[in-house]
Design an enzyme around this catalytic site. Structure first.
Site, PDB file in Angstrom:
ATOM      1  N   GLY A   1     -12.077 -43.381 -76.160  1.00 22.32           N
ATOM      2  CA  GLY A   1     -11.164 -42.675 -77.110  1.00 22.32           C
ATOM      3  C   GLY A   1     -10.330 -43.779 -77.868  1.00 22.32           C
ATOM      4  CG  ASP A   2      -8.053 -47.545 -78.860  1.00 23.58           C
ATOM      5  OD1 ASP A   2      -8.702 -48.273 -79.695  1.00 23.58           O
ATOM      6  OD2 ASP A   2      -7.059 -47.003 -78.865  1.00 23.58           O
ATOM      7  CG  ASP A   3     -10.768 -50.907 -80.523  1.00 22.10           C
ATOM      8  OD1 ASP A   3     -11.172 -50.275 -81.424  1.00 22.10           O
ATOM      9  OD2 ASP A   3      -9.767 -51.586 -80.628  1.00 22.10           O
TER      10      ASP A   3
END
Length: 480
Positions: A271-273
């Protein structure tokens, strides 16, 4: 004359026999396959367990978590079992040179616990270390010195599920067993701003050396998943990292002020990098002064629907140098590869090499942004300007990419010494300004598609160092 035909007749007979023999062997192979299939089906129906994979002996001394009272029923808290095992391993390692802790099949619920030097944590097939959701069982720790406060909130931060400090020779591996951060409760509280402290990582090792994480699955971290901090000689190989797209700040792997890091052959969907290379936050990172250097990221697959496949920054105040990103496939992501920083960070990003990057269904392919990020407090120095230079791209490919490149330097923080060699990225829409640049100095070589911006020179035309042209195509496509 008949004898003249005998050799031909014999050949026909031999061929017929060979054909029958081959047909017979095929029937044998068919019935063997059928027997194996039926045996497996009967075993599944009857509930018989498949033969467990043999656990390798990787250290002179081997323990099992059940030796210390562990119960893998998914309900019993096993923190004391892990703590007793680690204490025994610490004692054994001092005498024998190392010890191994096997975690058998089962669900081993636990609060956070620490590792020790010369230790191998081995997760057997179908073994899951599951984090408790009870906040009062997660210890609070002092802020990282290069951050000055918790990354999300001022003050201390929650510790990680698996933690270690000042260690050497640590291995986390297995037969693809799972470490599950059980993060849903943390994510929902973070979204509703109900937490008083920054969420804990899944695995954090600090001031350590000789680290290997391999052949395990890491799921549902409350916050960043793997966070080596000021470590050296780190290898992360063959790891699967998974968190849903709505799990905020669940970065996959974040080497932070580390030296000599290899990340390879991993599958990351978070849910991010997917990967974010860091080195401290504003004045705290500048004062700590530990760069992230000699980082290799290769042969990985990343799905980052809300962020970037591979990022550098935005916390890069200690400096980031000599980073190689190669043979990477990024799909269904908001951005492909990204460098992000802002005035006040200080530090530098230099000697970064991207090779053979493939993107599929990505909103913005290449991103460099020099006005991205927040600050820890009001005491940062706005005149501490980062340096972004010597960034090299060689072999950038893609399909279904909305904007192939958005490289935005600024008057305060220009991007210099950028080179792109051989780029072929298919775009989703026919736009005039799909290659967007500002305050950029560099060159292109070989075949470049789509047409690069005027800032980038060629062998026959010098580049033009200029401010961005604001176009309607940029509206609504912010990559922050």
């Amino acid at each position: 004359m008949r004898p003249a035909f005998r050799p031909q007749q014999e050949q026909i007979m031999i061929a017929a026999v060979s054909k029958r023999r081959g047909f017979f062997l095929l029937w044998i192979a068919f019935f063997l396959c059928l027997f194996v299939y039926q045996s497996n089906y009967i075993a599944q129906v009857s509930g018989s367990k498949r033969i467990a994979r043999a656990v390798p002996r990787l250290r002179p001394v081997v323990f099992n978590l059940t030796d210390f009272g562990g119960i893998g029923d998914g309900r019993t808290i096993n923190t004391r079992a892990f703590e007793r095992a680690v204490a025994e391993i610490s004692s054994a390692a001092a005498k024998s040179g190392g010890a191994q802790l096997n975690v058998p099949a089962g669900v081993w619920l636990t609060a956070p616990f620490n590792l020790t030097s010369h230790m191998t944590l081995f997760l057997e097939e179908d073994a899951t270390i599951l984090a408790t959701q009870s906040e009062d069982l997660w210890p609070l720790m002092q802020p990282l010195p290069s951050y000055g406060r918790g990354r999300e909130l001022p003050g201390p931060r929650y510790g990680s599920l698996i933690h270690g400090q000042h260690l050497e020779d640590i291995v986390i591996t297995g037969h693809n067993g799972t470490i599950d951060g059980n993060g849903r409760k943390w994510w929902e509280k973070a979204k509703r701003k109900q937490l008083k402290h920054t969420r804990g990582r899944l695995i954090q090792l600090m001031w350590s050396r000789g680290i290997e994480i391999s052949d395990v699955t890491l799921r549902n971290s409350p916050f960043w998943t793997v966070h080596p901090y000021d470590c050296e000689n780190v290898t992360i190989r063959g790891v699967t990292i998974i968190a849903p797209p709505d799990a905020p700040n669940t970065d996959g792997i974040d080497p932070d002020s580390c030296r000599n890091v290899l990340i390879e052959s991993c599958y990351i969907s978070v849910g991010d990098d997917g990967v974010a290379v860091k080195s401290g936050w504003d004045q705290y990172g500048i004062d700590y002064g530990k760069p992230c250097a000699n980082i290799t990221i290769r042969n990985i697959q990343v799905n980052a629907p809300v962020s970037a496949g591979v990022s550098i920054g935005s916390e890069m105040s200690g400096g980031i140098t000599n980073v190689t990103v190669e043979n990477v496939f990024i799909w269904n992501s908001k951005r492909g590869v990204r460098i992000k920083t802002t005035p006040g960070r200080g530090g530098y990003v230099t000697q970064v090499f991207y090779r053979n990057i493939t993107m599929e269904t990505v909103r913005v392919g290449i991103v460099i942004k020099t006005d991205y990020g927040d600050h820890p407090d009001e005491f940062y120095d706005p005149t501490a300007l980062p340096v972004v230079e010597k960034i090299f791209f060689d072999g950038i490919y893609g399909s279904e990419v909305r904007i192939p490149a958005r490289i935005y330097g600024s008057k305060e923080v220009p991007v210099r010494g950028l080179e792109i060699r051989d780029m072929n990225v298919g775009v989703t829409r026919k736009k005039k300004h799909v290659f967007q640049c500002s305050f950029l100095q560099g060159e292109v070589f070989g075949t470049i598609f789509p047409k690069p911006c005027e800032d980038l020179g060629t062998s026959t035309r010098p580049g033009v160092f200029r401010e961005a042209k604001i176009t309607s195509e940029s509206d609504g496509d912010d990559d922050a």
